[in-house]
Design a protein around this motif. Structure first.
Motif, PDB file in Angstrom:
ATOM      1  N   ILE A  10       0.794  -1.348  -0.062  1.00  0.00           N
ATOM      2  CA  ILE A  10       0.012  -0.116   0.001  1.00  0.00           C
ATOM      3  C   ILE A  10       0.834   1.339  -0.184  1.00  0.00           C
ATOM      4  N   ILE A  11       1.974   1.384   0.807  1.00  0.00           N
ATOM      5  CA  ILE A  11       2.677   2.457   0.952  1.00  0.00           C
ATOM      6  C   ILE A  11       3.392   2.671  -0.497  1.00  0.00           C
ATOM      7  N   LEU A  12       3.811   1.642  -1.191  1.00  0.00           N
ATOM      8  CA  LEU A  12       4.596   1.806  -2.252  1.00  0.00           C
ATOM      9  C   LEU A  12       3.778   2.250  -3.381  1.00  0.00           C
ATOM     10  N   SER A  13       2.531   1.829  -3.288  1.00  0.00           N
ATOM     11  CA  SER A  13       1.633   2.057  -4.661  1.00  0.00           C
ATOM     12  C   SER A  13       1.405   3.594  -4.192  1.00  0.00           C
ATOM     13  N   PHE A  14       1.056   3.948  -2.717  1.00  0.00           N
ATOM     14  CA  PHE A  14       1.036   5.316  -2.846  1.00  0.00           C
ATOM     15  C   PHE A  14       2.064   6.180  -2.909  1.00  0.00           C
ATOM     16  N   MET A  15       3.246   5.846  -2.954  1.00  0.00           N
ATOM     17  CA  MET A  15       4.294   6.665  -3.260  1.00  0.00           C
ATOM     18  C   MET A  15       4.546   6.781  -4.845  1.00  0.00           C
ATOM     19  N   ILE A  16       4.317   5.651  -5.515  1.00  0.00           N
ATOM     20  CA  ILE A  16       4.104   5.612  -7.018  1.00  0.00           C
ATOM     21  C   ILE A  16       3.060   6.568  -7.587  1.00  0.00           C
ATOM     22  N   SER A  17       1.955   6.486  -6.758  1.00  0.00           N
ATOM     23  CA  SER A  17       0.667   7.351  -7.540  1.00  0.00           C
ATOM     24  C   SER A  17       1.059   8.677  -7.088  1.00  0.00           C
ATOM     25  N   ALA A  18       1.730   9.197  -5.730  1.00  0.00           N
ATOM     26  CA  ALA A  18       2.282  10.559  -5.668  1.00  0.00           C
ATOM     27  C   ALA A  18       3.125  11.097  -6.617  1.00  0.00           C
ATOM     28  N   GLN A  19       4.006  10.098  -7.040  1.00  0.00           N
ATOM     29  CA  GLN A  19       5.011  10.685  -8.197  1.00  0.00           C
ATOM     30  C   GLN A  19       4.141  10.855  -9.370  1.00  0.00           C
ATOM     31  N   GLU A  20       3.377   9.978  -9.714  1.00  0.00           N
ATOM     32  CA  GLU A  20       2.475  10.257 -11.041  1.00  0.00           C
ATOM     33  C   GLU A  20       1.762  11.538 -10.966  1.00  0.00           C
ATOM     34  N   ASN A  21       1.331  11.990  -9.804  1.00  0.00           N
ATOM     35  CA  ASN A  21       0.656  13.169  -9.730  1.00  0.00           C
ATOM     36  C   ASN A  21       1.430  14.467  -9.146  1.00  0.00           C
ATOM     37  N   LYS A  22       2.680  14.149  -9.333  1.00  0.00           N
ATOM     38  CA  LYS A  22       3.733  15.287  -8.850  1.00  0.00           C
ATOM     39  C   LYS A  22       3.787  16.591  -9.945  1.00  0.00           C
ATOM     40  N   TYR A  23       3.473  16.371 -11.358  1.00  0.00           N
ATOM     41  CA  TYR A  23       3.987  17.257 -12.214  1.00  0.00           C
ATOM     42  C   TYR A  23       2.565  17.527 -12.831  1.00  0.00           C
ATOM     43  N   SER A  24       2.217  18.963 -13.097  1.00  0.00           N
ATOM     44  CA  SER A  24       1.246  19.404 -14.090  1.00  0.00           C
ATOM     45  C   SER A  24       1.696  19.278 -15.505  1.00  0.00           C
ATOM     46  N   ASP A  25       0.811  19.290 -16.196  1.00  0.00           N
ATOM     47  CA  ASP A  25       0.916  19.071 -17.900  1.00  0.00           C
ATOM     48  C   ASP A  25       2.230  19.980 -18.299  1.00  0.00           C
ATOM     49  N   LYS A  26       2.241  21.161 -17.597  1.00  0.00           N
ATOM     50  CA  LYS A  26       3.013  22.134 -18.389  1.00  0.00           C
ATOM     51  C   LYS A  26       4.441  21.840 -17.461  1.00  0.00           C
ATOM     52  N   GLU A  27       4.554  21.301 -16.400  1.00  0.00           N
ATOM     53  CA  GLU A  27       5.824  20.930 -15.746  1.00  0.00           C
ATOM     54  C   GLU A  27       6.492  19.745 -16.291  1.00  0.00           C
ATOM     55  N   PHE A  28       5.355  18.943 -16.582  1.00  0.00           N
ATOM     56  CA  PHE A  28       5.991  17.661 -17.249  1.00  0.00           C
ATOM     57  C   PHE A  28       6.717  17.927 -18.678  1.00  0.00           C
ATOM     58  N   GLN A  29       5.988  18.790 -19.429  1.00  0.00           N
ATOM     59  CA  GLN A  29       6.369  19.199 -20.732  1.00  0.00           C
ATOM     60  C   GLN A  29       7.947  19.757 -20.583  1.00  0.00           C
ATOM     61  N   GLN A  30       8.019  20.917 -19.675  1.00  0.00           N
ATOM     62  CA  GLN A  30       9.321  21.601 -19.445  1.00  0.00           C
ATOM     63  C   GLN A  30      10.388  20.618 -18.918  1.00  0.00           C
ATOM     64  N   LYS A  31       9.943  19.504 -18.153  1.00  0.00           N
ATOM     65  CA  LYS A  31      11.242  18.378 -17.840  1.00  0.00           C
ATOM     66  C   LYS A  31      11.330  17.791 -19.127  1.00  0.00           C
ATOM     67  N   LEU A  32      10.478  17.239 -19.824  1.00  0.00           N
ATOM     68  CA  LEU A  32      10.922  16.604 -21.253  1.00  0.00           C
ATOM     69  C   LEU A  32      11.630  17.544 -22.280  1.00  0.00           C
ATOM     70  N   ASP A  33      11.302  18.768 -22.211  1.00  0.00           N
ATOM     71  CA  ASP A  33      12.092  19.736 -23.143  1.00  0.00           C
ATOM     72  C   ASP A  33      13.364  20.033 -22.579  1.00  0.00           C
ATOM     73  N   SER A  34      13.546  19.886 -21.035  1.00  0.00           N
ATOM     74  CA  SER A  34      14.996  20.150 -20.656  1.00  0.00           C
ATOM     75  C   SER A  34      15.806  18.820 -20.971  1.00  0.00           C
ATOM     76  N   ILE A  35      15.139  17.526 -21.022  1.00  0.00           N
ATOM     77  CA  ILE A  35      16.004  16.330 -21.406  1.00  0.00           C
ATOM     78  C   ILE A  35      16.107  16.604 -22.749  1.00  0.00           C
ATOM     79  N   LYS A  36      15.469  16.931 -23.476  1.00  0.00           N
ATOM     80  CA  LYS A  36      15.924  16.849 -25.076  1.00  0.00           C
ATOM     81  C   LYS A  36      16.858  17.635 -25.098  1.00  0.00           C
ATOM     82  N   THR A  37      16.939  19.009 -24.494  1.00  0.00           N
ATOM     83  CA  THR A  37      18.053  19.802 -24.812  1.00  0.00           C
ATOM     84  C   THR A  37      19.510  19.000 -24.440  1.00  0.00           C
ATOM     85  N   GLU A  38      19.401  18.362 -23.304  1.00  0.00           N
ATOM     86  CA  GLU A  38      20.466  17.764 -23.016  1.00  0.00           C
ATOM     87  C   GLU A  38      20.906  16.615 -23.896  1.00  0.00           C
ATOM     88  N   GLY A  39      19.859  15.902 -24.591  1.00  0.00           N
ATOM     89  CA  GLY A  39      20.078  15.000 -25.390  1.00  0.00           C
ATOM     90  C   GLY A  39      20.670  15.367 -26.449  1.00  0.00           C
TER      91      GLY A  39
END
Length: 270
Positions: A10-39
């Motif tokens: 239950i604790i592990l599931s909660f931690m994973i679920s929390a991670q899934e909801n950690k980013y807004s769509d904008k924050e998620f895309q910003q993270k992807l764009d940063s990774i792309k720049t490094e790539g």
């Protein structure tokens, strides 16, 4: 014991679920764009190394005297230099811009390495000397190699290890590493992006051409990686593939990169 296991689940599931909801769509895309720049930065270095290596190999005189090489960024230019056996002289220098396969400048006048080149060579040598430590789990499967990219990073250096292969019809994902080294080349942190080598074969059974490849990431490395992007950009032009995707169990989603569009986005399913 069963109750403890259930609570841990239950604790592990909660931690994973929390991670899934950690980013807004904008924050998620910003993270992807940063990774792309490094790539793309990694790709500009490896592409210059590849093309310079081909040019050097085609020059018989250079083949006889050139030994190790360094690739680094200088302003808006990516340079690859080749050093002689004792590394006291630069015997060839190729300069690239905008990921062009053809160098904008070549210089074969022997010269002493400059301060930047001496520092990068020192860092590379020092890091390589530490990689035999079993705690880093650095190994090279038969038929593959590891290429090193050194990038200045604040007061320290990022040192990437990216797999390579001369085999046709395979994209060598996985077996990639990031080390942070201090100004003296001492490793102060390290990260392994994948648990193992994940070769993506571009020809299926009965000669069927593969048009999409997907691999999954561990929860400890939930996002698509800059090394994934670099590796795909290097090898995809040799295949029929235009895109690849990564499934993240921690984030509960797929991320897809298209090298022709240089785009990266979250998708429901590739």
């Amino acid at each position: 014991m069963k109750q403890i296991t259930a609570v841990l689940f239950i604790i592990l599931s909660f931690m994973i679920s929390a991670q899934e909801n950690k980013y807004s769509d904008k924050e998620f895309q910003q993270k992807l764009d940063s990774i792309k720049t490094e790539g793309n930065l990694l790709y500009s270095h490896e592409s210059a190394s590849w093309n310079s290596g081909d040019l050097m190999a085609a020059n018989q005189k250079l083949r006889e005297i050139a030994q190790s090489y360094l690739t680094y960024k200088s302003n808006d230019t990516i340079k690859t230099i080749f050093l002689n056996k004792d590394e006291s002289l630069v015997v060839a220098e190729y300069s690239f811009k905008d990921n062009q396969k053809k160098p904008v400048k070549e210089n074969f006048q022997p010269r002493k390495p400059n301060t930047t080149e001496l520092n990068l060579n020192k860092i590379r040598s020092e890091v390589i000397s530490q990689l035999s430590d079993p705690k880093y789990e650095v190994g090279v499967p038969e038929g593959y190699s590891l290429n090193i990219i050194v990038l200045p990073f604040n007061e320290n250096y990022k040192v990437y290890l990216i797999p390579g292969t001369s085999q046709s019809g395979v994209i060598p994902f996985g077996n990639d590493f990031l080390f942070i080294a201090d100004k003296d080349g001492k490793i102060i942190s390290n990260k392994k992006f994948h648990s193992r080598l994940i070769p993506a074969f571009t020809q299926g059974e009965n000669g069927i051409t593969v048009t999409m490849t997907t691999h999954s990431h561990l929860n400890t490395n939930p996002f698509i990686s800059a090394t994934d992007i670099c590796t795909f950009k290097l090898y995809a032009p040799l295949t029929k593939l235009e895109a690849f995707s990564v499934y993240s169990g921690a984030l509960g989603t797929y991320m897809q990169y298209n090298y022709k569009k240089d785009s990266i986005e979250k998708v429901k399913r590739p």
